[in-house]
Design a protein around this motif. Structure first.
Motif, mmCIF file in Angstrom:
data_model
loop_
_atom_site.group_PDB
_atom_site.id
_atom_site.type_symbol
_atom_site.label_atom_id
_atom_site.label_comp_id
_atom_site.label_asym_id
_atom_site.label_seq_id
_atom_site.Cartn_x
_atom_site.Cartn_y
_atom_site.Cartn_z
ATOM 1 N N ASP A 137 0.830 -1.209 0.000
ATOM 2 C CA ASP A 137 0.000 0.000 0.000
ATOM 3 C C ASP A 137 0.864 1.258 0.000
ATOM 4 O O ASP A 137 0.564 2.235 -0.700
ATOM 5 C CB ASP A 137 -0.945 0.012 1.207
ATOM 6 C CG ASP A 137 -2.060 -1.017 1.087
ATOM 7 O OD1 ASP A 137 -2.289 -1.535 -0.028
ATOM 8 O OD2 ASP A 137 -2.698 -1.307 2.128
ATOM 9 N N SER A 138 1.939 1.245 0.770
ATOM 10 C CA SER A 138 2.856 2.396 0.793
ATOM 11 C C SER A 138 3.451 2.629 -0.583
ATOM 12 O O SER A 138 3.555 3.774 -1.041
ATOM 13 C CB SER A 138 3.981 2.170 1.802
ATOM 14 O OG SER A 138 3.475 2.127 3.103
ATOM 15 N N ALA A 139 3.833 1.548 -1.240
ATOM 16 C CA ALA A 139 4.393 1.676 -2.593
ATOM 17 C C ALA A 139 3.344 2.224 -3.557
ATOM 18 O O ALA A 139 3.655 3.051 -4.422
ATOM 19 C CB ALA A 139 4.916 0.328 -3.073
ATOM 20 N N ARG A 140 2.103 1.782 -3.392
ATOM 21 C CA ARG A 140 1.028 2.292 -4.254
ATOM 22 C C ARG A 140 0.806 3.788 -4.022
ATOM 23 O O ARG A 140 0.587 4.541 -4.963
ATOM 24 C CB ARG A 140 -0.268 1.525 -3.993
ATOM 25 C CG ARG A 140 -0.245 0.119 -4.550
ATOM 26 C CD ARG A 140 -1.594 -0.572 -4.338
ATOM 27 N NE ARG A 140 -1.503 -1.958 -4.697
ATOM 28 C CZ ARG A 140 -1.591 -2.974 -3.843
ATOM 29 N NH1 ARG A 140 -1.806 -2.760 -2.564
ATOM 30 N NH2 ARG A 140 -1.474 -4.209 -4.253
ATOM 31 N N LEU A 141 0.836 4.196 -2.759
ATOM 32 C CA LEU A 141 0.679 5.622 -2.451
ATOM 33 C C LEU A 141 1.790 6.436 -3.096
ATOM 34 O O LEU A 141 1.541 7.512 -3.649
ATOM 35 C CB LEU A 141 0.668 5.848 -0.935
ATOM 36 C CG LEU A 141 -0.629 5.495 -0.217
ATOM 37 C CD1 LEU A 141 -0.435 5.615 1.296
ATOM 38 C CD2 LEU A 141 -1.760 6.387 -0.683
ATOM 39 N N GLU A 142 3.010 5.930 -2.993
ATOM 40 C CA GLU A 142 4.155 6.622 -3.616
ATOM 41 C C GLU A 142 3.945 6.759 -5.114
ATOM 42 O O GLU A 142 4.346 7.738 -5.719
ATOM 43 C CB GLU A 142 5.450 5.857 -3.343
ATOM 44 C CG GLU A 142 5.964 5.955 -1.944
ATOM 45 C CD GLU A 142 6.935 7.096 -1.774
ATOM 46 O OE1 GLU A 142 7.615 7.457 -2.744
ATOM 47 O OE2 GLU A 142 6.990 7.620 -0.654
ATOM 48 N N LEU A 147 -5.950 4.366 -2.534
ATOM 49 C CA LEU A 147 -6.243 3.180 -1.732
ATOM 50 C C LEU A 147 -7.701 3.191 -1.289
ATOM 51 O O LEU A 147 -8.328 4.245 -1.207
ATOM 52 C CB LEU A 147 -5.343 3.147 -0.491
ATOM 53 C CG LEU A 147 -3.843 3.116 -0.725
ATOM 54 C CD1 LEU A 147 -3.107 3.138 0.611
ATOM 55 C CD2 LEU A 147 -3.446 1.888 -1.511
ATOM 56 N N GLU A 148 -8.208 1.996 -0.984
ATOM 57 C CA GLU A 148 -9.554 1.886 -0.436
ATOM 58 C C GLU A 148 -9.485 2.097 1.071
ATOM 59 O O GLU A 148 -8.600 1.559 1.733
ATOM 60 C CB GLU A 148 -10.126 0.493 -0.706
ATOM 61 C CG GLU A 148 -10.486 0.223 -2.144
ATOM 62 C CD GLU A 148 -11.100 -1.160 -2.314
ATOM 63 O OE1 GLU A 148 -11.729 -1.663 -1.364
ATOM 64 O OE2 GLU A 148 -10.934 -1.717 -3.393
ATOM 65 N N LYS A 149 -10.455 2.842 1.605
ATOM 66 C CA LYS A 149 -10.529 3.041 3.052
ATOM 67 C C LYS A 149 -11.328 1.903 3.656
ATOM 68 O O LYS A 149 -12.286 1.411 3.057
ATOM 69 C CB LYS A 149 -11.189 4.370 3.380
ATOM 70 C CG LYS A 149 -10.391 5.567 2.949
ATOM 71 C CD LYS A 149 -11.103 6.855 3.295
ATOM 72 C CE LYS A 149 -10.302 8.045 2.811
ATOM 73 N NZ LYS A 149 -10.992 9.308 3.114
ATOM 74 N N GLN A 150 -10.928 1.494 4.873
ATOM 75 C CA GLN A 150 -11.690 0.464 5.584
ATOM 76 C C GLN A 150 -11.560 0.712 7.075
ATOM 77 O O GLN A 150 -10.567 1.264 7.543
ATOM 78 C CB GLN A 150 -11.209 -0.940 5.217
ATOM 79 C CG GLN A 150 -9.758 -1.218 5.568
ATOM 80 C CD GLN A 150 -9.306 -2.589 5.065
ATOM 81 O OE1 GLN A 150 -9.861 -3.117 4.112
ATOM 82 N NE2 GLN A 150 -8.307 -3.146 5.692
ATOM 83 N N SER A 151 -12.553 0.292 7.812
ATOM 84 C CA SER A 151 -12.524 0.489 9.260
ATOM 85 C C SER A 151 -11.669 -0.604 9.901
ATOM 86 O O SER A 151 -11.529 -1.702 9.356
ATOM 87 C CB SER A 151 -13.941 0.471 9.828
ATOM 88 O OG SER A 151 -14.539 -0.784 9.564
ATOM 89 N N VAL A 152 -11.119 -0.284 11.071
ATOM 90 C CA VAL A 152 -10.246 -1.206 11.794
ATOM 91 C C VAL A 152 -10.740 -1.307 13.229
ATOM 92 O O VAL A 152 -11.030 -0.293 13.867
ATOM 93 C CB VAL A 152 -8.785 -0.699 11.766
ATOM 94 C CG1 VAL A 152 -7.892 -1.568 12.615
ATOM 95 C CG2 VAL A 152 -8.270 -0.617 10.350
ATOM 96 N N ASP A 153 -10.828 -2.525 13.738
ATOM 97 C CA ASP A 153 -11.201 -2.759 15.128
ATOM 98 C C ASP A 153 -9.925 -2.682 15.967
ATOM 99 O O ASP A 153 -9.127 -3.623 15.986
ATOM 100 C CB ASP A 153 -11.860 -4.134 15.250
ATOM 101 C CG ASP A 153 -12.269 -4.449 16.682
ATOM 102 O OD1 ASP A 153 -12.189 -3.549 17.546
ATOM 103 O OD2 ASP A 153 -12.681 -5.600 16.923
#
Length: 174
Positions: A137-142, A147-153
């Motif tokens: 994901d970091s590489a994709r951001l660069e 990116l798709e947002k998602q919630s985290v517990d």
């Protein structure tokens, strides 16, 4: 007299041409020498010497180019240092779940723990997959890919972190 005047004109012309050649040589060396210094510094950086600098102190356009080159070289050196720190950090973070899984499997093999320890190995492997996905994901951001947002517990995330370290507290590698 005409012949003497003609000889004098040719002599003055030869002197003028000689002076022009000398002046052109001096001027061209004033331009080419610092450019050669820049090329050598660029070659040193290309071969891995990130501390190389042009180090030219001039107030003209070539001096501006050398100063810009040196600023770029400092930035490249800082980026390389940050990359090394990042790789060291990621290596450490990846090693933790691998060590935890290895200890849990060793405990199962030696009879210290039963098959109930295998879910812990699965959680460690899931954690590794999440870490690798985070790196991707970091590489994709660069690269500018959204990116798709998602919630985290967060509660389960903290519990998973505690559980991943539990085998390290109980056992040790042989």
């Amino acid at each position: 007299p005409l012949r003497q005047a003609s000889t004098r004109v040719l002599l003055w012309f030869a002197l003028a041409v000689s002076a022009a050649v000398v002046l052109a040589f001096l001027f061209s060396s004033r331009v080419t020498r610092p450019l050669q210094t820049l090329v050598l510094a660029a070659d040193r950086i290309a071969s891995g010497d990130l501390g190389a600098r042009a180090g030219l102190d001039r107030q003209d356009e070539i001096g501006q180019l050398a100063a810009a080159f040196d600023r770029m070289a400092v930035a490249v050196e800082q980026i390389d240092r940050l990359k090394d720190e990042f790789v060291a950090h990621v290596s450490h973070e990846l090693r933790t779940p691998l060590t935890s899984a290895k200890i849990a499997l060793a405990n199962v093999r030696e009879g210290i723990a039963g098959p109930d320890a295998l879910p812990r190995v699965q959680e460690d492997l899931d954690r590794l997959i999440r870490m690798v996905n985070g790196l991707l994901d970091s590489a994709r951001l660069e690269a500018g890919i959204p990116l798709e947002k998602q919630s985290v517990d967060l509660d389960s995330l903290v519990r998973a972190a505690v559980e991943s370290l539990r085998p390290l507290a109980r056992g040790s590698l042989s």
